[in-house]
Design a protein around this motif. Sequence first.
Motif, PDB file in Angstrom:
ATOM      1  N   PHE A  86      16.590  -8.246   4.587  1.00 23.82           N
ATOM      2  CA  PHE A  86      16.539  -7.743   5.794  1.00 23.82           C
ATOM      3  C   PHE A  86      15.333  -8.442   6.508  1.00 23.82           C
ATOM      4  O   PHE A  86      15.447  -9.005   7.419  1.00 23.82           O
ATOM      5  CB  PHE A  86      16.471  -6.085   5.886  1.00 23.82           C
ATOM      6  CG  PHE A  86      15.969  -5.786   7.196  1.00 23.82           C
ATOM      7  CD1 PHE A  86      16.786  -5.518   8.245  1.00 23.82           C
ATOM      8  CD2 PHE A  86      14.744  -5.210   7.577  1.00 23.82           C
ATOM      9  CE1 PHE A  86      16.684  -4.938   9.506  1.00 23.82           C
ATOM     10  CE2 PHE A  86      14.405  -4.649   8.972  1.00 23.82           C
ATOM     11  CZ  PHE A  86      15.157  -4.604   9.750  1.00 23.82           C
ATOM     12  N   TYR A 118      14.887 -11.273   9.842  1.00 20.61           N
ATOM     13  CA  TYR A 118      14.464 -10.558  10.868  1.00 20.61           C
ATOM     14  C   TYR A 118      13.322 -11.229  11.610  1.00 20.61           C
ATOM     15  O   TYR A 118      13.237 -11.558  12.803  1.00 20.61           O
ATOM     16  CB  TYR A 118      13.699  -9.049  10.389  1.00 20.61           C
ATOM     17  CG  TYR A 118      13.440  -8.155  11.802  1.00 20.61           C
ATOM     18  CD1 TYR A 118      14.171  -7.363  12.635  1.00 20.61           C
ATOM     19  CD2 TYR A 118      12.101  -8.333  12.229  1.00 20.61           C
ATOM     20  CE1 TYR A 118      13.898  -6.615  13.620  1.00 20.61           C
ATOM     21  CE2 TYR A 118      11.642  -7.540  13.483  1.00 20.61           C
ATOM     22  CZ  TYR A 118      12.393  -6.790  13.905  1.00 20.61           C
ATOM     23  OH  TYR A 118      12.050  -6.011  14.981  1.00 20.61           O
ATOM     24  N   VAL A 119      12.367 -11.681  10.818  1.00 21.15           N
ATOM     25  CA  VAL A 119      11.104 -12.619  11.127  1.00 21.15           C
ATOM     26  C   VAL A 119      11.562 -13.941  11.621  1.00 21.15           C
ATOM     27  O   VAL A 119      11.142 -14.506  12.557  1.00 21.15           O
ATOM     28  CB  VAL A 119      10.083 -12.188  10.251  1.00 21.15           C
ATOM     29  CG1 VAL A 119       8.902 -13.308  10.794  1.00 21.15           C
ATOM     30  CG2 VAL A 119       9.425 -11.014  10.145  1.00 21.15           C
ATOM     31  N   GLN A 138      15.645 -13.524  13.552  1.00 19.81           N
ATOM     32  CA  GLN A 138      16.428 -12.676  14.119  1.00 19.81           C
ATOM     33  C   GLN A 138      18.009 -12.442  13.953  1.00 19.81           C
ATOM     34  O   GLN A 138      18.561 -12.022  14.897  1.00 19.81           O
ATOM     35  CB  GLN A 138      16.135 -12.629  15.598  1.00 19.81           C
ATOM     36  CG  GLN A 138      14.465 -12.187  15.881  1.00 19.81           C
ATOM     37  CD  GLN A 138      13.800 -13.417  16.028  1.00 19.81           C
ATOM     38  OE1 GLN A 138      13.925 -14.199  16.990  1.00 19.81           O
ATOM     39  NE2 GLN A 138      12.786 -13.594  15.628  1.00 19.81           N
TER      40      GLN A 138
END
Lengths: 275, 344, 291
Positions: C228, C232-233, C236
Amino acid sequence: MSGRGMVLRASRYAVLIVMALATLFPLLWVTSIAFMRSPERFAGTPPLWPDHPTLVNMVNIVHQQRIGHYFLNSLIVAAATTPLSVLVAGLAGYALAQAKFRGHRLVSWVVMFAVLVPNQALVLPLFEMFSAVHLVNHYAALVLPAAANAVSIVLIQAYARAIPKDILDAARIDGASEWRTFFSVVVPLMAPMLAAVAVLTFVVSWNDFMWPMIAMQKVDMQTLPVALASIDREHYQNIGLMAAGATVAILPMMLVFLASQRYYLRAVSAGSVTD
Amino acid sequence: MARLELQRVTKSLANGQRVLRDIDCAVNDGELISMVGPSGCGKSTLLRCIAGLEAITSGEIRIGEQRVNDLPPRQRNVAMVFQNHALYPHMTVYQNLAFGLRVRHVARAAVDARVRRTAARLGLDALLGRYPRELSGGQRQRTALGRAMLREPGVFLLDEPLSSLDIPLRAEMRRELSALHQSLGTTMVYVTHDQSEALSLGQRVVVLADGAIEQIDTPDGIYQAPRNRFVAGFVGWPPMNFLSEDWLHDTGLDTQCIEYGIRPERLRLRPGARGDFSIIGKLERIESFGGEWQVEISRQGSRVIARVPPETKLQRGAELRLWFRREDLYAFDRATGSRMQAWR
Amino acid sequence: MKASTALLFVIPALAMILLFVFIPLIGVLGLSLTDFNVYALANSANLHFVGVANFTHLLHDHAAWQGVETTMTVVLVGVPATLGLSLVCALMIESIGARWRGLFRTAFFLPVVCSTVAVAIGWRYLLNTRYGLVNRLLAAAHLPTPNWLGTPGLALLAVTVVVVWKGFGYGMIIVAAARREIPDELYDIARIEGAGMTQQLLRITMPMLAPTLGLLALLDAAGYWQLFAEPYVLTQGGPMGSTMSLLLLMYDRGFRWWRWGVASALAMVLTVIMWLFAWLQRHTRAAWRGD
């Protein structure tokens, strides 16, 4: 030692050193950039080492971005989660290892099953539950679910099996209540594993990301990784600032690990033999 | 100090197996009684039941005037010494001794005085700051004893406390324990699987087998007047010889309904008075213990051991005749195993 | 220990597990059978039972399939890579003098304890087309300098690299512990019988480590399925959804679009996949023990 042996030995060290440096490089680089005055000013890649080390990025991340505030949030959450989780898991692990009681099998099964549930898949109903009791944006929303750690119970249970029964009986004959026995005799005997589980819990809590991001909708309540991710969305271009933020998040855990790696690594290697 | 009384104590496991059966036994105030029996006979379980570490199924345990069946260990006024000492590894000798009083909220100064007094008595004064891992076997043993003594319990329970020690140390500790009992005058129950320990230490001995009491008597009584074949065979080393019919053909004894036994030290190489019996067999083995030999003779697969003075003339493989007095024979009812009192 | 006290000791843990694991799990299952969305959030009258509609929806949802594919790619590429690195590092560390072992062990393990968000930020700059050191090194070697995080296939590769980098130290500790369990006598015998280094590695070390490696593979896999924070960083989920892991997709559907029914169905899919792995783990370990 033969010449061939020497070469072999030397090459082993050489390979290890190269691999270790490669592994550490991203961490060192981020730390280095954090102390560089506007690394963007270089045409291409910033140098490996700051030419004029500066604290300006640190000052900015602390003052403009209130990183200290989020740092404190993370610290509060981790510091509350750790003792609670260790206590709960310690009691349960010890009882499961040393006591016979009706429902023992059921409880063991529940714990083993809980190990196999991906926590992050549960965030939707968890959010619903915490909203219902108005605990969203409250430290409890992060502390309570993290304290229900089945892996810790399994680790402690495996360790507590080795406590000699006679010592527990001696405490009973000596007149200690079950609680007194637990705190005066069992806890000291399980101390190495409890310490290991504590460090593990602290680090995991500090680094947790998805659930804190969901549960802490209010900016003031965000933990360090969550705040860092949202600062990142806005100040993506400010390399020095973001590097400073990352450094603030990474360094404490590195220090915690370096100070406690004996315990930490024990928990990790114990994880491979439990079943 | 207290009297300990067990009345029809029975313990059954969940699967219905009865590990203790109708145990009736009274230990007088200040008496040292030893309990002995083969492993699995229930002696340790009985001790744990007295301590309150395990519950009994039926019957009654009384300590002093009090029925303690349903009391937890801490309210039974008992102390216990465990097989492997069970010292708290994370506490010093001082803390180990003091723990039982501290959990009872005895004032610090009083605890200190009692710890120091007990330590002095056991020669532990110089070791109070040490941890169990820094002690020798004997010192650990003394610490475990001290921990039990300190609380001045009504009944002192000892569960094979010497079995983890080296053999020379064991004899020394046995004497110390005996002296300690004499000076303390506390009621003690001493559990062991070692019959020589049981006999030398106990004022009375309880022989247990298969969860039931076979006999309670003084050490001499147990040895000289065993109640049945089991006790006769269990007590004494080497064990009593049980003579099959083959040995007794020419004696004219009734071997139909009676089984005869003779202790190894009652067999002699030479005849004594007229009318002594003898048995003859092939000399299989001679084992020297310095001042004494043990010889083994066999006849049609059955063996007899005798303890005799050293005798250089003996030859392995030769026939050897051993003599004994008629009254040294023990007679057991073949059907019930009980000893026939009328024989002697 | 009295049964009632023992029960008292386990009750806090039991209550917390029931409250924060079992009930939410039932909640996920329940939600996945409803059309819970932003309207239902406002008024529960807008909540309907829809049966397996969310699951059939996912079957036709390109993004869901891409999510499974993306996550599975990270698992299938990342697990062997992690395992290889864990193994090599563990064996090398165990083969050198005890004095330096701790130092290397610490070096390889440090990424494990670091915040994923923080290290992902660092890696993003390392992989940056302008400032990034990676491309500068590639340029120096006259190799192509791609836009790592901006190209679909490469972005997933980059995410996998970060995941492996952060994870292999954990396995290294476990493999090293298992290596220490192999008795030295086995190697002594092998040497007396004339086995060389390679022979010893293939005939003794590897077979003896096999169960541990198998277990580790499944532990790593279970962890990587829950990918995740890294995407996400770093990306995205982009470019073009190429790094959208199952959990990232669940988060997107759940907290960006408030389509909790669909998001819960995704969570269920992930959970079932993880159970499949747990079952596989049990199965393979039993098989190893069996013969």
